[in-house]
Enzyme design. Sequence first.
Site, PDB file in Angstrom:
ATOM      1  N   ASP A   1      26.003 -28.463  66.130  1.00 28.60           N
ATOM      2  CA  ASP A   1      25.632 -27.056  66.329  1.00 28.60           C
ATOM      3  C   ASP A   1      25.998 -26.168  65.137  1.00 28.60           C
ATOM      4  O   ASP A   1      25.433 -25.086  64.978  1.00 28.60           O
ATOM      5  CB  ASP A   1      26.285 -26.506  67.605  1.00 28.60           C
ATOM      6  CG  ASP A   1      25.597 -27.038  68.851  1.00 28.60           C
ATOM      7  OD1 ASP A   1      24.556 -27.712  68.706  1.00 28.60           O
ATOM      8  OD2 ASP A   1      26.107 -26.802  69.961  1.00 28.60           O
TER       9      ASP A   1
ATOM     10  N   GLY B   1      27.684 -23.323  54.806  1.00 28.86           N
ATOM     11  CA  GLY B   1      28.662 -22.934  55.812  1.00 28.86           C
ATOM     12  C   GLY B   1      30.000 -22.535  55.195  1.00 28.86           C
ATOM     13  O   GLY B   1      30.454 -23.136  54.216  1.00 28.86           O
TER      14      GLY B   1
ATOM     15  N   SER C   1      32.312 -30.749  62.920  1.00 26.97           N
ATOM     16  CA  SER C   1      32.149 -31.529  61.703  1.00 26.97           C
ATOM     17  C   SER C   1      31.512 -32.861  62.063  1.00 26.97           C
ATOM     18  O   SER C   1      31.803 -33.433  63.129  1.00 26.97           O
ATOM     19  CB  SER C   1      33.514 -31.781  61.055  1.00 26.97           C
ATOM     20  OG  SER C   1      33.414 -32.828  60.102  1.00 26.97           O
TER      21      SER C   1
ATOM     22  N   HIS D   1      25.456 -27.013  61.963  1.00 29.46           N
ATOM     23  CA  HIS D   1      24.242 -27.083  61.132  1.00 29.46           C
ATOM     24  C   HIS D   1      23.119 -26.236  61.746  1.00 29.46           C
ATOM     25  O   HIS D   1      22.384 -25.544  61.038  1.00 29.46           O
ATOM     26  CB  HIS D   1      23.745 -28.529  61.023  1.00 29.46           C
ATOM     27  CG  HIS D   1      24.692 -29.482  60.365  1.00 29.46           C
ATOM     28  ND1 HIS D   1      25.338 -30.488  61.050  1.00 29.46           N
ATOM     29  CD2 HIS D   1      25.098 -29.596  59.079  1.00 29.46           C
ATOM     30  CE1 HIS D   1      26.088 -31.188  60.212  1.00 29.46           C
ATOM     31  NE2 HIS D   1      25.971 -30.671  59.004  1.00 29.46           N
TER      32      HIS D   1
ATOM     33  N   ARG E   1      32.272 -35.482  60.843  1.00 32.44           N
ATOM     34  CA  ARG E   1      33.338 -36.482  60.806  1.00 32.44           C
ATOM     35  C   ARG E   1      34.191 -36.486  62.081  1.00 32.44           C
ATOM     36  O   ARG E   1      35.023 -37.378  62.244  1.00 32.44           O
ATOM     37  CB  ARG E   1      34.236 -36.257  59.582  1.00 32.44           C
ATOM     38  CG  ARG E   1      33.546 -36.607  58.279  1.00 32.44           C
ATOM     39  CD  ARG E   1      34.520 -36.625  57.103  1.00 32.44           C
ATOM     40  NE  ARG E   1      33.946 -37.259  55.934  1.00 32.44           N
ATOM     41  CZ  ARG E   1      33.397 -36.613  54.898  1.00 32.44           C
ATOM     42  NH1 ARG E   1      33.338 -35.297  54.900  1.00 32.44           N
ATOM     43  NH2 ARG E   1      32.906 -37.282  53.876  1.00 32.44           N
TER      44      ARG E   1
ATOM     45  N   GLN F   1      29.174 -37.511  45.719  1.00 32.64           N
ATOM     46  CA  GLN F   1      30.319 -36.683  46.089  1.00 32.64           C
ATOM     47  C   GLN F   1      31.383 -37.452  46.854  1.00 32.64           C
ATOM     48  O   GLN F   1      32.359 -36.876  47.312  1.00 32.64           O
ATOM     49  CB  GLN F   1      29.865 -35.443  46.861  1.00 32.64           C
ATOM     50  CG  GLN F   1      29.357 -35.699  48.261  1.00 32.64           C
ATOM     51  CD  GLN F   1      28.670 -34.479  48.839  1.00 32.64           C
ATOM     52  OE1 GLN F   1      27.663 -34.005  48.328  1.00 32.64           O
ATOM     53  NE2 GLN F   1      29.220 -33.939  49.913  1.00 32.64           N
TER      54      GLN F   1
ATOM     55  N   MET G   1      23.951 -33.273  55.112  1.00 30.21           N
ATOM     56  CA  MET G   1      24.020 -34.730  55.014  1.00 30.21           C
ATOM     57  C   MET G   1      23.637 -35.370  56.355  1.00 30.21           C
ATOM     58  O   MET G   1      23.993 -36.516  56.625  1.00 30.21           O
ATOM     59  CB  MET G   1      25.422 -35.167  54.581  1.00 30.21           C
ATOM     60  CG  MET G   1      25.780 -34.622  53.195  1.00 30.21           C
ATOM     61  SD  MET G   1      27.007 -35.598  52.315  1.00 30.21           S
ATOM     62  CE  MET G   1      28.409 -35.480  53.417  1.00 30.21           C
ATOM     63  N   GLY G   2      22.925 -34.625  57.209  1.00 28.27           N
ATOM     64  CA  GLY G   2      22.517 -35.177  58.498  1.00 28.27           C
ATOM     65  C   GLY G   2      23.686 -35.226  59.469  1.00 28.27           C
ATOM     66  O   GLY G   2      24.680 -34.516  59.297  1.00 28.27           O
ATOM     67  N   ALA G   3      23.564 -36.103  60.505  1.00 22.03           N
ATOM     68  CA  ALA G   3      24.544 -36.135  61.605  1.00 22.03           C
ATOM     69  C   ALA G   3      24.746 -34.702  62.117  1.00 22.03           C
ATOM     70  O   ALA G   3      25.864 -34.189  62.190  1.00 22.03           O
ATOM     71  CB  ALA G   3      25.863 -36.776  61.172  1.00 22.03           C
TER      72      ALA G   3
HETATM   73  P1  AMP Z   1      27.396 -31.381  55.714  1.00 22.90           P
HETATM   74  O1  AMP Z   1      26.246 -32.028  56.430  1.00 22.90           O
HETATM   75  O2  AMP Z   1      28.722 -31.702  56.295  1.00 22.90           O
HETATM   76  O3  AMP Z   1      27.319 -31.565  54.221  1.00 22.90           O
HETATM   77  O4  AMP Z   1      27.233 -29.820  55.948  1.00 22.90           O
HETATM   78  C1  AMP Z   1      26.027 -29.169  55.636  1.00 22.90           C
HETATM   79  C2  AMP Z   1      26.250 -27.694  55.722  1.00 22.90           C
HETATM   80  O5  AMP Z   1      26.661 -27.336  57.039  1.00 22.90           O
HETATM   81  C3  AMP Z   1      27.358 -27.191  54.779  1.00 22.90           C
HETATM   82  O6  AMP Z   1      26.941 -25.977  54.185  1.00 22.90           O
HETATM   83  C4  AMP Z   1      28.516 -27.002  55.709  1.00 22.90           C
HETATM   84  O7  AMP Z   1      29.424 -26.016  55.265  1.00 22.90           O
HETATM   85  C5  AMP Z   1      27.819 -26.558  56.973  1.00 22.90           C
HETATM   86  N1  AMP Z   1      28.686 -26.791  58.134  1.00 22.90           N
HETATM   87  C6  AMP Z   1      29.308 -27.948  58.463  1.00 22.90           C
HETATM   88  N2  AMP Z   1      30.063 -27.770  59.573  1.00 22.90           N
HETATM   89  C7  AMP Z   1      29.914 -26.467  59.938  1.00 22.90           C
HETATM   90  C8  AMP Z   1      30.451 -25.664  60.986  1.00 22.90           C
HETATM   91  N3  AMP Z   1      31.294 -26.152  61.887  1.00 22.90           N
HETATM   92  N4  AMP Z   1      30.074 -24.367  61.062  1.00 22.90           N
HETATM   93  C9  AMP Z   1      29.210 -23.848  60.138  1.00 22.90           C
HETATM   94  N5  AMP Z   1      28.678 -24.555  59.124  1.00 22.90           N
HETATM   95  C10 AMP Z   1      29.014 -25.851  59.024  1.00 22.90           C
END
Ligand code: AMP
Length: 285
Positions: free
Chosen positions: A39, A152, A190, A41, A192, A65, A34-36
């Site tokens: 490390d 992740g 995260s 990602h 967030r 979601q 979802m961007g943002a």
């Molecule tokens: P998101 O952008 O939050 O939807 O996350 C995109 C992907 O990155 C998802 O598969 C998450 O599980 C993964 N992810 C987010 N935070 C972490 C982290 N701290 N370590 C490893 N993978 C992550």
Amino acid sequence: MPHTPAVARTLPALQRTLENLRKRRATVALVPTMGALHDGHISLVRLAKRGADKVAVSIFVNPAQFAPHEDFGSYPRTWKADAAKLAAEGVDLIWNPDAKLMYPDGFATRVEIEGPATAGLEDRFRPHFFGGVATVVAKLLAQVRPDIAIFGEKDYQQLKVVTQMARDLNLGARIIGAPIMRERDGLAMSSRNVYLTPEQRKAAPALHRAMKDVVRRLRQSEDLASALAAGSKLIADAGFKLDYLEARHAETLAPLTRIGKEPARLLAAATIGTTRLIDNMKIQR
Ligand code: AMP
């Protein structure tokens, strides 16, 4: 010198770029985000590079979601920085559709999942969540048709849900899980975390610390209920409102009453201020 990634924002542009990438039978990995980008990602992108010839990263903040009271409107959007990070990693393609493309007027389908999606963890607190995730991931896999897709372990239940769905619906991609990346003080990275005030940011690693303490107690053969009670207290004392702290079967997510031979995972969600954090770790005996 890594080249600038192609950016696709329409389905024809996506298909054209993928056709180019797939020449000479090159394999493709997809990293949905979802961007943002942080490390965590980037670690997924690096794993993707090791597993396939070409890497596509999707950036799409998926409205389906988020519940109405959640942070869809304020979710951090950092396109320029994200694009620069992905260019530095040598990513081949950024798939950046908008909500109208993903959910055009008249869109009327939602993927319904059971099994890991109804384990009583995140689903208990975010009943909209996995339906929205499964629907968008099914679409992304159908659009990109990757050989592998990286998710992740940070979102552990989500990883299990997506793995189950890809298998059940023969979506064609092999789902690969990636370990959690953490800040130096243990806080799981995260997008967030930027919501945390300096004070909350200082308190936040207590969640991970408490979970490590539970795992340590279990390793010393303390019984599960009392180890979880001690962990819950540490989390509450740090100023969190705890949604859950539970030990589950690492594959099926079935509840455990004791730690035995089967693989086990400790999972938690807790809110500090207005920010809800999730974390999980392997239970080793
Ligand atoms: P998101 O952008 O939050 O939807 O996350 C995109 C992907 O990155 C998802 O598969 C998450 O599980 C993964 N992810 C987010 N935070 C972490 C982290 N701290 N370590 C490893 N993978 C992550």
